[in-house]
Design a protein around this motif. Structure first.
Motif, PDB file in Angstrom:
ATOM      1  N   UNK A  86     -32.580  99.688   8.706  1.00 36.46           N
ATOM      2  CA  UNK A  86     -31.453  99.266   7.863  1.00 36.46           C
ATOM      3  C   UNK A  86     -30.119  99.809   8.366  1.00 36.46           C
ATOM      4  N   UNK A  87     -30.168 100.532   9.498  1.00 38.33           N
ATOM      5  CA  UNK A  87     -28.966 101.102  10.105  1.00 38.33           C
ATOM      6  C   UNK A  87     -28.193 102.017   9.137  1.00 38.33           C
ATOM      7  N   UNK A  88     -28.936 102.838   8.426  1.00 38.25           N
ATOM      8  CA  UNK A  88     -28.305 103.810   7.525  1.00 38.25           C
ATOM      9  C   UNK A  88     -27.574 104.873   8.339  1.00 38.25           C
ATOM     10  N   UNK A  89     -26.436 105.321   7.821  1.00 38.29           N
ATOM     11  CA  UNK A  89     -25.661 106.330   8.541  1.00 38.29           C
ATOM     12  C   UNK A  89     -25.462 107.614   7.728  1.00 38.29           C
ATOM     13  N   UNK A  90     -26.070 107.680   6.549  1.00 40.57           N
ATOM     14  CA  UNK A  90     -26.044 108.918   5.762  1.00 40.57           C
ATOM     15  C   UNK A  90     -27.326 108.975   4.934  1.00 40.57           C
ATOM     16  N   UNK A 106     -35.964 113.366   7.665  1.00 45.91           N
ATOM     17  CA  UNK A 106     -35.643 111.968   7.967  1.00 45.91           C
ATOM     18  C   UNK A 106     -34.341 111.888   8.759  1.00 45.91           C
ATOM     19  N   UNK A 107     -33.326 112.629   8.315  1.00 49.84           N
ATOM     20  CA  UNK A 107     -32.044 112.640   9.027  1.00 49.84           C
ATOM     21  C   UNK A 107     -32.207 113.136  10.454  1.00 49.84           C
ATOM     22  N   UNK A 108     -33.094 114.099  10.642  1.00 51.72           N
ATOM     23  CA  UNK A 108     -33.337 114.653  11.979  1.00 51.72           C
ATOM     24  C   UNK A 108     -34.077 113.654  12.865  1.00 51.72           C
ATOM     25  N   UNK A 109     -35.130 113.050  12.335  1.00 52.08           N
ATOM     26  CA  UNK A 109     -35.931 112.099  13.118  1.00 52.08           C
ATOM     27  C   UNK A 109     -35.086 110.912  13.556  1.00 52.08           C
ATOM     28  N   UNK A 110     -34.143 110.491  12.702  1.00 47.19           N
ATOM     29  CA  UNK A 110     -33.299 109.337  13.032  1.00 47.19           C
ATOM     30  C   UNK A 110     -32.485 109.547  14.304  1.00 47.19           C
ATOM     31  N   UNK A 111     -32.241 110.796  14.671  1.00 46.14           N
ATOM     32  CA  UNK A 111     -31.396 111.080  15.838  1.00 46.14           C
ATOM     33  C   UNK A 111     -32.143 111.708  17.001  1.00 46.14           C
ATOM     34  N   UNK A 125     -35.851 121.236  21.254  1.00 46.74           N
ATOM     35  CA  UNK A 125     -34.718 121.670  20.432  1.00 46.74           C
ATOM     36  C   UNK A 125     -33.665 120.567  20.370  1.00 46.74           C
ATOM     37  N   UNK A 126     -32.967 120.514  19.249  1.00 50.85           N
ATOM     38  CA  UNK A 126     -31.872 119.562  19.096  1.00 50.85           C
ATOM     39  C   UNK A 126     -30.924 120.067  18.022  1.00 50.85           C
ATOM     40  N   UNK A 127     -29.656 119.716  18.166  1.00 49.68           N
ATOM     41  CA  UNK A 127     -28.651 120.030  17.155  1.00 49.68           C
ATOM     42  C   UNK A 127     -28.028 118.750  16.612  1.00 49.68           C
ATOM     43  N   UNK A 128     -28.848 117.700  16.520  1.00 56.08           N
ATOM     44  CA  UNK A 128     -28.341 116.423  16.020  1.00 56.08           C
ATOM     45  C   UNK A 128     -29.153 115.931  14.838  1.00 56.08           C
ATOM     46  N   UNK A 129     -28.470 115.379  13.861  1.00 53.78           N
ATOM     47  CA  UNK A 129     -29.100 114.705  12.727  1.00 53.78           C
ATOM     48  C   UNK A 129     -28.041 113.851  12.054  1.00 53.78           C
ATOM     49  N   UNK A 130     -28.486 112.856  11.293  1.00 57.46           N
ATOM     50  CA  UNK A 130     -27.539 112.094  10.488  1.00 57.46           C
ATOM     51  C   UNK A 130     -26.932 113.008   9.416  1.00 57.46           C
ATOM     52  N   UNK A 167     -29.603 120.303  10.267  1.00 59.40           N
ATOM     53  CA  UNK A 167     -30.064 119.827   8.963  1.00 59.40           C
ATOM     54  C   UNK A 167     -29.493 120.638   7.799  1.00 59.40           C
ATOM     55  N   UNK A 168     -28.484 121.455   8.069  1.00 57.55           N
ATOM     56  CA  UNK A 168     -27.699 122.001   6.965  1.00 57.55           C
ATOM     57  C   UNK A 168     -26.912 120.839   6.375  1.00 57.55           C
ATOM     58  N   UNK A 169     -26.941 120.697   5.062  1.00 57.46           N
ATOM     59  CA  UNK A 169     -26.304 119.544   4.429  1.00 57.46           C
ATOM     60  C   UNK A 169     -24.803 119.491   4.723  1.00 57.46           C
ATOM     61  N   UNK A 170     -24.308 118.279   4.951  1.00 62.54           N
ATOM     62  CA  UNK A 170     -22.858 118.093   5.050  1.00 62.54           C
ATOM     63  C   UNK A 170     -22.203 118.399   3.714  1.00 62.54           C
ATOM     64  N   UNK A 171     -22.930 118.107   2.635  1.00 62.29           N
ATOM     65  CA  UNK A 171     -22.461 118.435   1.292  1.00 62.29           C
ATOM     66  C   UNK A 171     -23.662 118.590   0.376  1.00 62.29           C
ATOM     67  N   UNK A 172     -23.655 119.627  -0.441  1.00 70.28           N
ATOM     68  CA  UNK A 172     -24.680 119.823  -1.471  1.00 70.28           C
ATOM     69  C   UNK A 172     -23.995 119.832  -2.826  1.00 70.28           C
ATOM     70  N   UNK A 173     -24.397 118.887  -3.680  1.00 70.39           N
ATOM     71  CA  UNK A 173     -23.821 118.780  -5.017  1.00 70.39           C
ATOM     72  C   UNK A 173     -24.776 119.468  -5.989  1.00 70.39           C
TER      73      UNK A 173
END
Length: 377
Positions: A86-90, A106-111, A125-130, A167-173
């Motif tokens: 679905x080409x999700x970006x967040x 999921x965010x990690x696997x996507x990248x 190792x990787x430092x990328x995730x959605x 995988x630290x959240x960009x924002x946690x509400x």
């Protein structure tokens, strides 16, 4: 004294702040995969509200609602495939610790290509995730405050954390109103998990001043407010306090790690899919009884924040808390059998070597087997 501290998490705390999710998510993408569980956020209406907030911000939403307790690597792959198609970006994690951990994975696997188990065990190792936005609905894991995602491999029972800053959240509400519909049994279990995070981070060999400060504050808040909430208090300030304590626990273990109680629990819930907080309830008194001698002053600090006097009554105060939360249990009551113990000992050293090393007392295979057996009955 020397120490390093780095935790790039964006915490958005306060009652009613979940209604800001659309505005926040729009900073990171326009197509969101909402990761949630089977029913609780639907029954409470939170899922529908979240979708409305996102749509009002012109964000397209897809819901992935297949996450269960002790989330599986296979579930994370399934969600990631939907996000890719679905080409999700967040990615938005809406739920308890299992949901948030799965959202991170999921965010990690996507990248990232390759087997996620290789990343979990450090072979890749990787430092990328959605980008990830987390909205906790339970006050337990503190996943909203760290770079951990605990996953279980159904093929072999390994339960271990993917750990990285990606995988630290960009924002946690963190909105305590999202937690008020929790059944009391879940509140007890997740609240005790949060307490364990704070206690284990505090006694960890790699604890440092900032993690100590956060841990002690978390212990104090849980000691003061968890039982009243479990017994029926509807004080909003108490909900705020427990929500904050849970986040503090997650932040503390990001720096100081968990120790042997979590290290021993993961093989149990990885093997038998038991409730994590109940597994900890069976193990903590036994492990702490054999650990106090190594750092009595730290156990005294814990005891005083739970209403005790010093290290000598620390375990008793924990047992009293468990009794008031109806959490007094054993591993056998949670479905663990004596025949499981040898496998769990070996698996503990496989998946929890860090927790074993961070624990203030050095225990060998026979020590851990003895404590498992003691926790059975």
């Amino acid at each position: 004294m020397k120490f390093d501290y780095n935790l790039p998490v964006n915490l958005i705390f306060g009652r009613g702040r979940v209604n800001e999710v659309g505005q926040i998510a729009s900073k990171y993408g326009s197509k969101a995969l909402i990761v949630t569980g089977h029913s609780s956020t639907k029954k409470s209406g939170l899922l529908d509200r979240t979708i409305t907030y996102l749509k009002n911000a012109n964000i397209y939403c897809i819901v992935f609602d297949k996450v269960s307790q002790n989330p599986l690597t296979t579930t994370a792959y399934e969600g990631a495939q939907i996000a890719k198609n679905k080409k999700c970006d967040v990615i938005i994690g809406l739920g308890g610790g299992s949901i948030m951990d799965c959202a991170k994975a999921i965010a990690f696997i996507c990248k990232n290509d390759g087997d996620i188990n290789d990343y979990i065990f450090g072979r890749l190792k990787s430092d990328e995730a959605l980008p990830i936005i987390l909205i906790p609905t339970t006050c337990g894991t503190g996943s909203e405050g760290n770079g951990f995602a605990v996953l279980t491999n159904r093929g072999n029972g390994d339960k271990k954390s993917l750990r990285c800053n990606a995988i630290v959240a960009s924002a946690s509400i963190i909105d305590s109103e999202c937690m008020m519909t929790m059944p009391k049994s879940i509140l007890a279990s997740v609240g005790f998990d949060a307490l364990c995070h704070c206690m284990e981070a505090y006694i960890s060999r790699i604890a440092q001043p900032i993690s100590d400060m956060i841990s002690l504050q978390g212990i104090e808040l849980i000691g003061k407010y968890l039982v009243p909430l479990y017994e029926g208090s509807d004080d909003p300030k108490a909900w705020d306090a427990i929500s904050l304590a849970s986040t503090f626990g997650g932040m503390a273990i990001n720096t100081a790690g968990v120790t042997l109680p979590h290290g021993m629990e993961h093989p149990a819930s990885g093997l038998r899919n038991i409730v994590h907080g109940k597994g900890l309830a069976a193990l903590i008194p036994v492990v702490f009884e054999e650990s106090i001698k190594e750092c009595p002053e730290k156990f005294a600090d814990i005891s005083r924040r739970l209403g005790g006097k010093d290290e000598n009554d620390c375990v008793e105060k924990i047992k009293e808390l468990l009794e008031r939360l109806d959490l007094t249990t054993t591993l056998s009551k949670q479905g663990i059998k004596e025949d499981d113990v040898d496998w769990m000992v070996e698996n503990c050293f496989k998946v929890s070597s860090a927790g074993i090393n961070y624990h203030p007392v050095t225990f060998n295979h026979e020590d851990i087997k003895r404590m498992y057996l003691k926790s059975l009955y």
